[in-house]
Design an enzyme around this catalytic site. Structure first.
Site, PDB file in Angstrom:
ATOM      1  N   HIS A  41      -8.711  -1.599  18.604  1.00 54.54           N
ATOM      2  CA  HIS A  41      -8.257  -0.230  17.989  1.00 54.54           C
ATOM      3  C   HIS A  41      -9.619   0.413  17.645  1.00 54.54           C
ATOM      4  O   HIS A  41      -9.993   0.520  16.568  1.00 54.54           O
ATOM      5  CB  HIS A  41      -7.361  -0.430  16.864  1.00 54.54           C
ATOM      6  N   GLY A  92       0.025   4.467  -0.264  1.00 52.74           N
ATOM      7  CA  GLY A  92      -0.812   5.605  -0.187  1.00 52.74           C
ATOM      8  C   GLY A  92      -0.280   6.132   0.907  1.00 52.74           C
ATOM      9  O   GLY A  92       0.989   6.412   1.255  1.00 52.74           O
ATOM     10  N   ASN A  93      -1.025   7.150   1.656  1.00 55.72           N
ATOM     11  CA  ASN A  93      -0.425   8.081   2.731  1.00 55.72           C
ATOM     12  C   ASN A  93       0.185   7.459   3.916  1.00 55.72           C
ATOM     13  O   ASN A  93       1.392   7.869   4.149  1.00 55.72           O
ATOM     14  CB  ASN A  93      -1.748   8.926   3.229  1.00 55.72           C
ATOM     15  N   ASP A 100       2.095  -1.433  -4.723  1.00 58.56           N
ATOM     16  CA  ASP A 100       0.760  -0.898  -4.744  1.00 58.56           C
ATOM     17  C   ASP A 100       0.137  -1.328  -5.887  1.00 58.56           C
ATOM     18  O   ASP A 100       0.844  -2.063  -6.770  1.00 58.56           O
ATOM     19  CB  ASP A 100       0.715   0.486  -4.710  1.00 58.56           C
ATOM     20  N   SER A 143      -3.492  -1.864   8.284  1.00 60.11           N
ATOM     21  CA  SER A 143      -4.960  -1.536   7.636  1.00 60.11           C
ATOM     22  C   SER A 143      -6.328  -1.759   8.709  1.00 60.11           C
ATOM     23  O   SER A 143      -5.945  -2.746   9.640  1.00 60.11           O
ATOM     24  CB  SER A 143      -5.055  -2.551   6.474  1.00 60.11           C
ATOM     25  N   ARG A 189      -1.403   9.190  21.288  1.00 63.34           N
ATOM     26  CA  ARG A 189      -2.290  10.337  21.340  1.00 63.34           C
ATOM     27  C   ARG A 189      -2.389  10.830  22.735  1.00 63.34           C
ATOM     28  O   ARG A 189      -3.371  11.842  22.930  1.00 63.34           O
ATOM     29  CB  ARG A 189      -3.514  10.048  20.578  1.00 63.34           C
ATOM     30  N   GLY A 232       0.752  -1.169   0.006  1.00 61.75           N
ATOM     31  CA  GLY A 232      -0.028  -0.030  -0.035  1.00 61.75           C
ATOM     32  C   GLY A 232       1.014   1.218   0.092  1.00 61.75           C
ATOM     33  O   GLY A 232       1.504   1.534   0.919  1.00 61.75           O
ATOM     34  N   GLY A 288       1.489   4.026   3.707  1.00 60.75           N
ATOM     35  CA  GLY A 288       2.626   3.383   3.265  1.00 60.75           C
ATOM     36  C   GLY A 288       3.725   4.097   2.867  1.00 60.75           C
ATOM     37  O   GLY A 288       5.009   3.704   3.329  1.00 60.75           O
ATOM     38  N   ASN A 290     -11.773  -3.795   2.929  1.00 57.26           N
ATOM     39  CA  ASN A 290     -10.319  -4.011   3.291  1.00 57.26           C
ATOM     40  C   ASN A 290     -10.079  -5.403   3.585  1.00 57.26           C
ATOM     41  O   ASN A 290      -8.828  -5.887   3.153  1.00 57.26           O
ATOM     42  CB  ASN A 290     -10.031  -3.124   4.731  1.00 57.26           C
TER      43      ASN A 290
HETATM   44  N1  APR Z   1      -2.468  -4.324  -2.731  1.00 66.25           N
HETATM   45  C1  APR Z   1      -1.665  -3.187  -2.695  1.00 66.25           C
HETATM   46  N2  APR Z   1      -2.202  -1.985  -2.342  1.00 66.25           N
HETATM   47  C2  APR Z   1      -3.688  -1.607  -2.563  1.00 66.25           C
HETATM   48  C3  APR Z   1      -4.626  -2.790  -2.711  1.00 66.25           C
HETATM   49  C4  APR Z   1      -4.023  -4.246  -3.240  1.00 66.25           C
HETATM   50  N3  APR Z   1      -4.880  -5.027  -3.116  1.00 66.25           N
HETATM   51  N4  APR Z   1      -5.607  -2.110  -2.617  1.00 66.25           N
HETATM   52  C5  APR Z   1      -5.655  -0.771  -2.538  1.00 66.25           C
HETATM   53  N5  APR Z   1      -4.114  -0.462  -2.390  1.00 66.25           N
HETATM   54  C6  APR Z   1      -3.430   0.793  -2.039  1.00 66.25           C
HETATM   55  C7  APR Z   1      -4.240   1.795  -2.591  1.00 66.25           C
HETATM   56  O1  APR Z   1      -3.862   1.685  -4.275  1.00 66.25           O
HETATM   57  C8  APR Z   1      -3.704   3.034  -2.094  1.00 66.25           C
HETATM   58  O2  APR Z   1      -2.515   3.554  -2.600  1.00 66.25           O
HETATM   59  O3  APR Z   1      -3.681   1.023  -0.568  1.00 66.25           O
HETATM   60  C9  APR Z   1      -3.333   2.503  -0.748  1.00 66.25           C
HETATM   61  C10 APR Z   1      -4.155   3.068   0.407  1.00 66.25           C
HETATM   62  O4  APR Z   1      -3.707   4.422   0.670  1.00 66.25           O
HETATM   63  P1  APR Z   1      -4.633   5.530   1.080  1.00 66.25           P
HETATM   64  O5  APR Z   1      -5.899   5.685   0.333  1.00 66.25           O
HETATM   65  O6  APR Z   1      -3.917   6.961   1.193  1.00 66.25           O
HETATM   66  O7  APR Z   1      -4.922   5.194   2.732  1.00 66.25           O
HETATM   67  P2  APR Z   1      -4.137   5.219   3.859  1.00 66.25           P
HETATM   68  O8  APR Z   1      -4.463   6.693   4.410  1.00 66.25           O
HETATM   69  O9  APR Z   1      -2.780   4.980   3.627  1.00 66.25           O
HETATM   70  O10 APR Z   1      -4.702   4.465   4.710  1.00 66.25           O
HETATM   71  C11 APR Z   1      -4.418   2.966   4.436  1.00 66.25           C
HETATM   72  O11 APR Z   1      -4.367   2.182   6.842  1.00 66.25           O
HETATM   73  O12 APR Z   1      -4.539   3.508   8.778  1.00 66.25           O
HETATM   74  C12 APR Z   1      -4.948   2.682   7.946  1.00 66.25           C
HETATM   75  O13 APR Z   1      -7.542   2.991   8.219  1.00 66.25           O
HETATM   76  C13 APR Z   1      -6.331   3.120   7.362  1.00 66.25           C
HETATM   77  O14 APR Z   1      -7.251   1.162   6.277  1.00 66.25           O
HETATM   78  C14 APR Z   1      -6.331   2.122   6.047  1.00 66.25           C
HETATM   79  C15 APR Z   1      -5.052   1.813   5.592  1.00 66.25           C
END
Ligand code: APR
Length: 299
Positions: free
Chosen positions: A167, A11-12, A34, A120, A152, A9, A14, A96
């Site tokens: 959590h 995203g933010n 990702d 996640s 926190r 992942g 990761g 998820n």
């Molecule tokens: N395999 C790999 N990456 C994936 C998949 C997958 N099957 N499905 C989705 N993703 C990627 C998305 O493409 C995205 O880049 O997961 C990333 C999630 O990033 P964000 O949307 O920015 O979410 P983020 O804030 O990083 O949170 C991710 O962590 O804290 C927890 O509750 C939060 O469940 C959430 C997770």
């Protein structure tokens, strides 16, 4: 330093996590994976290009292929969707869970000896799904929750705090185990003030979601996952509140729940059982029931 840490992942959470791992040089190679094409590659390259400035010697690399994550020592799972205003962590459940199942199958295939740090949400249930799919022992599937929840409401230097439970809204902050330079909190603060602080920590995630509107917290969650990885990589044997698979500890069995965990090079070394008051025990049971109820909603 270990050989390879992968972050699933990009995203933010990761991407921030990958940067934290590299800045601390916890692995020779940090792999960000990702499903989005180009995004992890772009972020990975960008981070690696910060190395000469920051002075870290970890190679950051982005990919869409699990082959590049093969034989990771540690894998941090952040794949999934994040909360939007009005959503609970439980609202993310089935989306998820599908993602974490697929991710876990790939982890099992390509990194059968990895230690998984689950991030996640809903956290405790996602850790359970990962353990079911990978078949890894409990020593190697650990959930990130308590490090964030206690951050926190504790401070940088003198406050030590412990939180138990799931959590989410039912987390159980243990005020009796919260000390300021060894002084129990109750001697320094009135009960209603402690409760107000605990309440803010409990709703800390929702407070940030309401401000951001487009997603959920990521700097502190990523930092918390990095701290857990550091305890493992450096075999620190730190005691940190993490979500772990209970096998009779605290009188509970067959569920993931936040408890004090000793983390070292092999992952979860020990769950530390602490004495609880009747009230704390009841709150922990309520929290466990909430996790079990969410687990039952899994499709
Ligand atoms: N395999 C790999 N990456 C994936 C998949 C997958 N099957 N499905 C989705 N993703 C990627 C998305 O493409 C995205 O880049 O997961 C990333 C999630 O990033 P964000 O949307 O920015 O979410 P983020 O804030 O990083 O949170 C991710 O962590 O804290 C927890 O509750 C939060 O469940 C959430 C997770």
């Amino acid at each position: 330093m270990v050989n390879k840490i992968s972050v699933v992942g990009g995203g933010n959470v990761g991407a921030t996590c990958a940067q934290g791992l590299a800045l601390k040089e916890l692995a020779r190679e940090v792999v960000l994976i990702d499903i989005l094409e180009g995004v992890p590659q772009g972020k990975g390259l960008d981070q690696w290009e910060s190395a000469p400035i920051e002075g870290f010697d970890s190679r950051v690399r982005g990919t869409n292929s699990y082959d590049d994550t093969a034989n990771s020592d540690i894998i941090v799972v952040t794949a999934g969707i994040a909360r939007k205003p009005g959503m609970s962590r439980e609202d993310l459940l089935n989306t998820n869970a599908g993602i974490v199942r697929q991710v876990s199958e790939n982890i099992k295939r390509t990194s059968p000896n990895a230690i998984v740090i689950m991030v996640s949400n809903p956290l405790d249930v996602m850790a359970h799904v990962c353990m079911q799919v990978t078949g890894f022992p409990r020593e190697r599937v650990i959930g990130m929750a308590g490090v964030l929840d206690t951050a926190r409401y504790r401070s940088v230097e003198d406050i030590q705090a412990l939180v138990l439970g799931g959590h989410g809204d039912t987390m159980v902050p243990l005020a009796s185990y919260t000390t300021v330079s060894g002084i129990p909190l109750a001697q320094l603060m009135k009960k209603d003030r402690i409760e107000a602080l605990v309440d803010r920590a409990r709703n800390g995630g929702a407070e940030i979601v309401a401000l951001l509107k487009t997603g959920s917290a990521y700097y502190a969650p990523a930092a918390a996952a990095v701290q857990m990885a550091e305890a493992i990589v450096k075999d620190k044997k730190r005691i940190l509140p993490c979500s772990a698979w209970l096998q009779g500890e605290f009188g509970m069995k067959d569920l993931f729940l936040g408890v004090p965990c000793k983390l070292g090079r092999d992952g979860l070394m020990e769950i530390i059982e602490v004495e609880l008051t009747g009230e704390e025990r009841a709150a922990l049971q309520k929290s466990a029931d909430a996790v079990t109820e969410t687990m039952a909603l899994l499709k």
